[in-house]
Motif scaffolding. Sequence first.
Motif, PDB file in Angstrom:
ATOM      1  N   ILE A  31       0.839  -1.208   0.000  1.00 43.33           N
ATOM      2  CA  ILE A  31       0.000   0.000   0.000  1.00 43.33           C
ATOM      3  C   ILE A  31       0.869   1.251   0.000  1.00 43.33           C
ATOM      4  CG2 ILE A  31      -1.670   1.335   1.354  1.00 43.33           C
ATOM      5  CD1 ILE A  31      -2.791  -1.356   2.361  1.00 43.33           C
ATOM      6  N   ASP A  32       1.934   1.220   0.803  1.00 43.74           N
ATOM      7  CA  ASP A  32       2.869   2.343   0.850  1.00 43.74           C
ATOM      8  C   ASP A  32       3.481   2.596  -0.522  1.00 43.74           C
ATOM      9  OD1 ASP A  32       4.789   4.258   2.219  1.00 43.74           O
ATOM     10  OD2 ASP A  32       6.206   2.750   1.477  1.00 43.74           O
ATOM     11  N   ARG A  33       3.867   1.539  -1.230  1.00 46.79           N
ATOM     12  CA  ARG A  33       4.448   1.681  -2.572  1.00 46.79           C
ATOM     13  C   ARG A  33       3.395   2.193  -3.568  1.00 46.79           C
ATOM     14  NH1 ARG A  33       8.491   3.421  -2.506  1.00 46.79           N
ATOM     15  NH2 ARG A  33       7.690   3.971  -0.447  1.00 46.79           N
ATOM     16  N   TYR A  34       2.153   1.759  -3.388  1.00 49.70           N
ATOM     17  CA  TYR A  34       1.072   2.226  -4.261  1.00 49.70           C
ATOM     18  C   TYR A  34       0.892   3.741  -4.128  1.00 49.70           C
ATOM     19  CZ  TYR A  34      -3.764   3.471  -5.372  1.00 49.70           C
ATOM     20  OH  TYR A  34      -4.877   4.103  -5.842  1.00 49.70           O
ATOM     21  N   VAL A  35       0.855   4.227  -2.897  1.00 51.39           N
ATOM     22  CA  VAL A  35       0.687   5.661  -2.679  1.00 51.39           C
ATOM     23  C   VAL A  35       1.879   6.433  -3.228  1.00 51.39           C
ATOM     24  CG1 VAL A  35       0.398   7.473  -0.938  1.00 51.39           C
ATOM     25  CG2 VAL A  35      -0.744   5.267  -0.638  1.00 51.39           C
ATOM     26  N   ALA A  36       3.094   5.880  -3.050  1.00 48.63           N
ATOM     27  CA  ALA A  36       4.307   6.557  -3.520  1.00 48.63           C
ATOM     28  C   ALA A  36       4.328   6.694  -5.033  1.00 48.63           C
ATOM     29  CB  ALA A  36       5.546   5.793  -3.043  1.00 48.63           C
ATOM     30  N   VAL A  37       3.836   5.686  -5.744  1.00 49.58           N
ATOM     31  CA  VAL A  37       3.876   5.697  -7.211  1.00 49.58           C
ATOM     32  C   VAL A  37       2.662   6.407  -7.805  1.00 49.58           C
ATOM     33  CG1 VAL A  37       3.842   4.243  -9.285  1.00 49.58           C
ATOM     34  CG2 VAL A  37       5.281   3.601  -7.343  1.00 49.58           C
ATOM     35  N   CYS A  38       1.474   6.126  -7.267  1.00 51.36           N
ATOM     36  CA  CYS A  38       0.241   6.641  -7.863  1.00 51.36           C
ATOM     37  C   CYS A  38      -0.179   8.013  -7.332  1.00 51.36           C
ATOM     38  CB  CYS A  38      -0.891   5.635  -7.645  1.00 51.36           C
ATOM     39  SG  CYS A  38      -0.591   4.021  -8.412  1.00 51.36           S
ATOM     40  N   TRP A  39       0.274   8.368  -6.143  1.00 51.87           N
ATOM     41  CA  TRP A  39      -0.068   9.666  -5.551  1.00 51.87           C
ATOM     42  C   TRP A  39       1.192  10.345  -5.003  1.00 51.87           C
ATOM     43  CZ3 TRP A  39      -5.178  10.961  -6.052  1.00 51.87           C
ATOM     44  CH2 TRP A  39      -6.073   9.919  -6.312  1.00 51.87           C
ATOM     45  N   PRO A  40       2.202  10.551  -5.830  1.00 56.03           N
ATOM     46  CA  PRO A  40       3.494  11.070  -5.323  1.00 56.03           C
ATOM     47  C   PRO A  40       3.398  12.448  -4.671  1.00 56.03           C
ATOM     48  CG  PRO A  40       3.390  11.157  -7.726  1.00 56.03           C
ATOM     49  CD  PRO A  40       2.213  10.361  -7.294  1.00 56.03           C
ATOM     50  N   LEU A  41       2.534  13.322  -5.193  1.00 56.46           N
ATOM     51  CA  LEU A  41       2.437  14.675  -4.640  1.00 56.46           C
ATOM     52  C   LEU A  41       1.714  14.696  -3.300  1.00 56.46           C
ATOM     53  CD1 LEU A  41       1.621  16.705  -7.893  1.00 56.46           C
ATOM     54  CD2 LEU A  41       3.848  16.308  -6.804  1.00 56.46           C
ATOM     55  N   ARG A  42       0.898  13.681  -3.049  1.00 59.19           N
ATOM     56  CA  ARG A  42       0.146  13.623  -1.789  1.00 59.19           C
ATOM     57  C   ARG A  42       0.710  12.560  -0.847  1.00 59.19           C
ATOM     58  NH1 ARG A  42      -6.054  12.956  -3.025  1.00 59.19           N
ATOM     59  NH2 ARG A  42      -6.058  13.171  -0.754  1.00 59.19           N
ATOM     60  N   TYR A  43       1.853  11.992  -1.216  1.00 62.76           N
ATOM     61  CA  TYR A  43       2.419  10.880  -0.445  1.00 62.76           C
ATOM     62  C   TYR A  43       2.662  11.262   1.011  1.00 62.76           C
ATOM     63  CZ  TYR A  43       5.712   7.251   1.039  1.00 62.76           C
ATOM     64  OH  TYR A  43       6.337   6.246   1.720  1.00 62.76           O
ATOM     65  N   ALA A  44       3.308  12.409   1.236  1.00 64.70           N
ATOM     66  CA  ALA A  44       3.661  12.821   2.603  1.00 64.70           C
ATOM     67  C   ALA A  44       2.417  13.070   3.455  1.00 64.70           C
ATOM     68  CB  ALA A  44       4.531  14.069   2.564  1.00 64.70           C
ATOM     69  N   SER A  45       1.366  13.632   2.848  1.00 64.73           N
ATOM     70  CA  SER A  45       0.166  13.928   3.620  1.00 64.73           C
ATOM     71  C   SER A  45      -0.673  12.676   3.891  1.00 64.73           C
ATOM     72  CB  SER A  45      -0.694  14.967   2.881  1.00 64.73           C
ATOM     73  OG  SER A  45      -1.092  14.470   1.602  1.00 64.73           O
ATOM     74  N   ILE A  46      -0.633  11.710   2.946  1.00 61.30           N
ATOM     75  CA  ILE A  46      -1.397  10.470   3.137  1.00 61.30           C
ATOM     76  C   ILE A  46      -0.693   9.541   4.121  1.00 61.30           C
ATOM     77  CG2 ILE A  46      -2.268   8.376   2.017  1.00 61.30           C
ATOM     78  CD1 ILE A  46      -2.697  10.024  -0.514  1.00 61.30           C
ATOM     79  N   MET A  47       0.581   9.272   3.859  1.00 57.22           N
ATOM     80  CA  MET A  47       1.348   8.351   4.706  1.00 57.22           C
ATOM     81  C   MET A  47       2.013   9.121   5.845  1.00 57.22           C
ATOM     82  SD  MET A  47       0.646   5.496   3.325  1.00 57.22           S
ATOM     83  CE  MET A  47       1.739   4.453   4.283  1.00 57.22           C
ATOM     84  N   HIS A  48       1.207   9.785   6.650  1.00 58.51           N
ATOM     85  CA  HIS A  48       1.753  10.543   7.769  1.00 58.51           C
ATOM     86  C   HIS A  48       2.113   9.589   8.913  1.00 58.51           C
ATOM     87  CE1 HIS A  48      -2.206  10.114   9.678  1.00 58.51           C
ATOM     88  NE2 HIS A  48      -2.724  10.465   8.527  1.00 58.51           N
ATOM     89  N   PRO A  49       2.944  10.026   9.855  1.00 59.71           N
ATOM     90  CA  PRO A  49       3.440   9.123  10.911  1.00 59.71           C
ATOM     91  C   PRO A  49       2.344   8.410  11.683  1.00 59.71           C
ATOM     92  CG  PRO A  49       4.703  11.152  10.902  1.00 59.71           C
ATOM     93  CD  PRO A  49       3.600  11.348   9.923  1.00 59.71           C
ATOM     94  N   ARG A  50       1.231   9.095  11.993  1.00 57.61           N
ATOM     95  CA  ARG A  50       0.169   8.448  12.766  1.00 57.61           C
ATOM     96  C   ARG A  50      -0.411   7.257  11.999  1.00 57.61           C
ATOM     97  NH1 ARG A  50      -4.812  11.782  15.306  1.00 57.61           N
ATOM     98  NH2 ARG A  50      -3.131  12.402  16.740  1.00 57.61           N
ATOM     99  N   LEU A  51      -0.665   7.434  10.689  1.00 61.49           N
ATOM    100  CA  LEU A  51      -1.203   6.332   9.887  1.00 61.49           C
ATOM    101  C   LEU A  51      -0.205   5.190   9.816  1.00 61.49           C
ATOM    102  CD1 LEU A  51      -3.379   5.166   8.048  1.00 61.49           C
ATOM    103  CD2 LEU A  51      -2.294   6.335   6.120  1.00 61.49           C
ATOM    104  N   CYS A  52       1.075   5.515   9.651  1.00 56.75           N
ATOM    105  CA  CYS A  52       2.111   4.469   9.581  1.00 56.75           C
ATOM    106  C   CYS A  52       2.143   3.646  10.865  1.00 56.75           C
ATOM    107  CB  CYS A  52       3.473   5.097   9.317  1.00 56.75           C
ATOM    108  SG  CYS A  52       3.650   5.821   7.665  1.00 56.75           S
ATOM    109  N   HIS A  53       2.063   4.320  11.990  1.00 62.05           N
ATOM    110  CA  HIS A  53       2.069   3.607  13.272  1.00 62.05           C
ATOM    111  C   HIS A  53       0.808   2.761  13.446  1.00 62.05           C
ATOM    112  CE1 HIS A  53       5.319   6.481  14.297  1.00 62.05           C
ATOM    113  NE2 HIS A  53       5.708   5.530  15.132  1.00 62.05           N
ATOM    114  N   LEU A  54      -0.332   3.267  12.979  1.00 70.78           N
ATOM    115  CA  LEU A  54      -1.575   2.496  13.062  1.00 70.78           C
ATOM    116  C   LEU A  54      -1.508   1.250  12.182  1.00 70.78           C
ATOM    117  CD1 LEU A  54      -4.313   5.310  13.059  1.00 70.78           C
ATOM    118  CD2 LEU A  54      -3.736   3.760  14.934  1.00 70.78           C
TER     119      LEU A  54
END
Length: 310
Positions: free
Chosen positions: A120-143
């Motif tokens: 999922i992380d790779r999907y966001v990085a490739v398909c949503w590169p401009l929004r990657y930082a806002s989507i994969m924020h630390p709280r979501l990563c920890h969850l």
Amino acid sequence: METANDSTGGDFILVGFSERPELELILSLFVLTFYTITLVGNVAIILLSILDTGLHTPMYFFLRNLSVLDLCFTTSIVPQMLVNMWGGNKKISYAGCMVQYWVALALGSTECVLLAVMAIDRYVAVCWPLRYASIMHPRLCHLLAAASWSSGFANSFLQSSMAMVLPRCGNRHVDHFFCELLIIVKLSCVDTGPTESKMFIARLIILGMPVSIILTTYVCIARAVVKMRSAEGRKKAFGTCASHLMVVSLFYGTIMFLYLQPKDNYSQDQSKALAVLYMILAPTLNPLIYTLRNKDVKKAVRRVLGKEQV
């Protein structure tokens, strides 16, 4: 001869490869070598991802979790395996056996889910590169990491609880090099069909759902890559996913063949050989796969070594 319907107490005998003693020494050296590489490689990734701020990204956060998993997983099996190979005593206590199969199943199940999270992380990085930082924020990563660990341990608790209540009637010879849950179940002196069916469903869920997520994300990634006009962009997208794909193929290829094959095709020698690949070789290769062609890790190594030299 012991005939009581005991389900607790007493030592187990890990048969392992004792029927082929000439193979044990060679195999023990092989296992020790790869276990050492596993320790060094995964500890290096954990330390690098903590010490170097350039690796404080979601991808390396999940990779650090994967390295912790691999370290704990191999350590729960290999030391006992080596002791049994090098000594004449093949015993393991009931408590030790119970902890071993519970921990091994929990960590293996956690890795199944974690690899899906990494997809999922790779999907966001490739398909949503401009929004990657806002989507994969630390709280979501920890969850997501917490969900991986909790689902893995919940699956282990469920399946282990089913095995612990089965009577064994004195059967203590485990035809494997570690306390593998399915082998412990087969030691029971009652019909284990219903229990094995429930365990198969649990395995199917913990394997099937992550595989479905991984396949879906990579179909989306492939479509996004095809639409890219830049050859450099396609190359970068492939590079960011190649390591994860290799790890997924190695992990799921062996584990699905090992645990989802029909009973009629079950071979214990085959099971032991695949288990060595899954439990010994895969955790060794994971850090190598992620670092050998990874420029970020190479730069991080130089930065960390440079700080140490100052």
